[in-house]
Design a protein around this motif. Structure first.
Motif: not given
Length: 541
Positions: A193-209, A282-294
């Motif tokens: 849950t905590l790991v996915f909280v951070m993933a959610g934060c990066f997804f949120g930042e991705l929508s901002y940048v 599939f979930i891990a892929f999108f999280i890694n892409v979000a981190i690199v993109s941010v």
């Protein structure tokens, strides 16, 4: 069907209903039993879904390794240094990961043995001891990012020096392992849950940048290695995604599930494990892409402040929380540190499980989880402590990249046996890889090995030419290193072209466990026997 109903009533493990003849009655509106047939089909679908849920677990536990501090560090640095250019490495890496994770699951289910056990029965003792040592080195290399990531998290939360945080990681992991006795699944759920909280934060930042979609798609589907150090960063990125010890771990975790003793039953279990791994990756892929993109979007911005530019120029896990300030404000550092702490601890648990199976398979030795973890952690702490004292946070971040590269160089010594065993009719029987899977997996594997050898040779030669050491020192280093490089290449060639000699009957593989005093625990003859020899290793529920 009546017999299956009686078995289900008696408490026997249920299986997916399969039409043995492979035919389905045609639709007939005049058939008075049509409604009963539809009701039965509905029950079978629910039955199949419950069957699938009984196989869920191993793939998700293994997928936590794709979100560990090593992944975070390599993702952040790839984005900061190369923008979106290395996104294709993540795509190829996780496609490759899905293939090999499905192969190791098939291997375990079909043979009743995990990868380390198969290596022990196939290779001579000298080769086995070397494979065991390399597997242990891989676990230590994977544990270094967890140590440093946890130390960085403690530095952000408690403002203690990184070197003190490195020392504290030995205690923190033992405490977490101790808490598992009150519920392994609850501890893992909290961590995930905590790991996915951070993933959610990066997804949120991705929508901002809002990174440019065209550049993201170009980086994902057009391979490039044009930037300075791009090859090394790509190898580190791939090594952080596909870890050798995960192959041993996944092939053993699937043995905790009961599988019907039939070709259809084994194929069904393999299909369920493939679906589970595919969803998790599939979930891990999108999280890694979000981190690199941010990271790539913020660090390549035109209006970047001087402070942010300096942080992007030397981006580490310790300084990456500024990437989330637009989304979380002042609380970004705290939330990021908590999630980073959870990421490090979750990956440590998977490393401990993998170490248990590797030691049991190669050496037939068992250790209590806390002893196993303490041994691995003490070895991993040593280089982390030395580097953090001498070089500080920047050097510790670089050590994560080096550890990820070591994992990439280690991968062939688990990957090649896996590809050979899973393609062998003498070990897999009717469940061996299809010709298409063989071709695809060997092409990707040989490509990875070729890139590793190319980078190893060119990188070392380039370093010898451009370093400022005395000529005598360069000669001595060359005398030591070049033979090791030759041994590495010879070992890879040996494993690739050595002919397998040991045959294993996928149906009658229980003889080895009976000979060693491990019965089938009175299981039904319709079930592959549960591995009692792994009973004292805490398996995820």
């Amino acid at each position: 069907m009546q017999e299956e109903h009686q078995m289900a009533s008696a408490g026997a493990p249920t299986t997916v209903a399969i039409n043995v003849e492979g035919t389905t009655p045609p639709f007939d509106p005049r058939n008075p039993t049509l409604g009963q047939s539809n009701q039965q089909d509905s029950r079978d679908q629910k039955h199949g879904f419950r069957e699938f849920l009984s196989f869920v677990g191993p793939g998700f536990l293994v997928s936590l390794a794709y979100l560990d501090p090593g992944n975070l560090e390599t993702d952040l640095q790839a984005g900061a240094d190369h923008g979106y250019e290395l996104l294709w490495v993540i795509l190829v890496g996780l496609i490759f990961a899905l293939i090999i994770q499905s192969l190791v699951a098939n291997l375990g289910v079909s043979t009743g043995r995990h990868l380390a056990e198969l290596c022990k029965v196939e290779y001579p003792p000298l080769v086995n001891y070397n494979l065991w040592i390399l597997a242990e080195v891989a676990i230590i290399a994977a544990d270094i990012p967890e140590v440093i990531g946890t130390a960085f998290a403690l530095n952000i939360l408690l403002h203690i020096p990184v070197w003190a945080g490195v020392l504290f990681t030995g205690c923190s992991t033992l405490v977490l392992l101790g808490l598992q006795r009150y519920g392994v699944s609850k501890a893992e759920m909290l961590i995930a849950t905590l790991v996915f909280v951070m993933a959610g934060c990066f997804f949120g930042e991705l929508s901002y940048v809002k990174p440019p979609a065209s550049k993201v798609m170009e980086g994902m589907f057009i391979p490039k290695l044009s930037g300075t150090g791009a090859t090394g960063d790509a190898i580190a990125l791939f090594g952080a995604l596909v870890m050798p010890h995960n192959l041993f771990l996944h092939s053993a975790l699937v043995l905790s599930r009961r599988v019907p003793r039939s070709v259809q039953g084994i194929n069904g279990a393999c299909r369920f494990f493939l679906i589970e791994s595919g969803f998790a990756l599939f979930i891990a892929f999108f999280i890694n892409v979000a981190i690199v993109s941010v990271s790539g979007t913020i660090c390549s911005g035109n209006n970047l402040s001087s402070e942010s530019a300096n942080q992007c120029g030397n981006l580490t896990l310790n300084s990456a929380s500024f990437l989330l300030k637009h989304m979380l404000g002042r609380s970004s550092s705290t939330i990021y540190a908590i999630a980073l702490l959870a990421s490090g601890q979750s990956s440590t648990i998977t490393g401990t499980y993998a170490g248990q199976y590797i030691m049991l398979g190669f050496l037939e030795l068992k250790m209590k989880p806390w002893k196993r973890n303490l041994m691995t952690r003490c070895i991993a702490i040593t280089p982390s402590l030395i580097v953090s004292i001498i070089g500080g946070s920047s050097a510790a971040g670089s050590l994560i990249i080096i550890a990820s590269m070591i994992l990439s160089f280690e991968l062939p010594f688990a990957l090649i046996p896996l590809l050979k065993f899973s393609s062998s009719s003498t070990k897999m029987g009717p469940h061996k890889n299809s010709i298409y899977i063989m071709v695809i997996s060997w092409i990707l594997g040989i490509g990875l090995i070729g890139v590793n050898i190319y980078y190893l040779c060119t990188g070392f030669v380039g370093w010898l030419i451009h370093n400022k050491l005395p000529q005598v020192a360069n000669i001595l280093i060359g005398i030591l290193v070049f033979p090791l490089m030759a041994v590495y290449i010879i070992a890879v060639i040996y494993l690739t072209f050595r002919k397998d000699t040991v045959a294993i009957d996928p149906v009658k593989h229980t003889t080895s466990t009976v000979e060693h005093g491990h019965g089938n625990s009175g299981n039904s003859a319709d079930q592959l026997p549960h591995r009692e020899d792994l009973a004292d290793i805490p398996l995820p529920e």
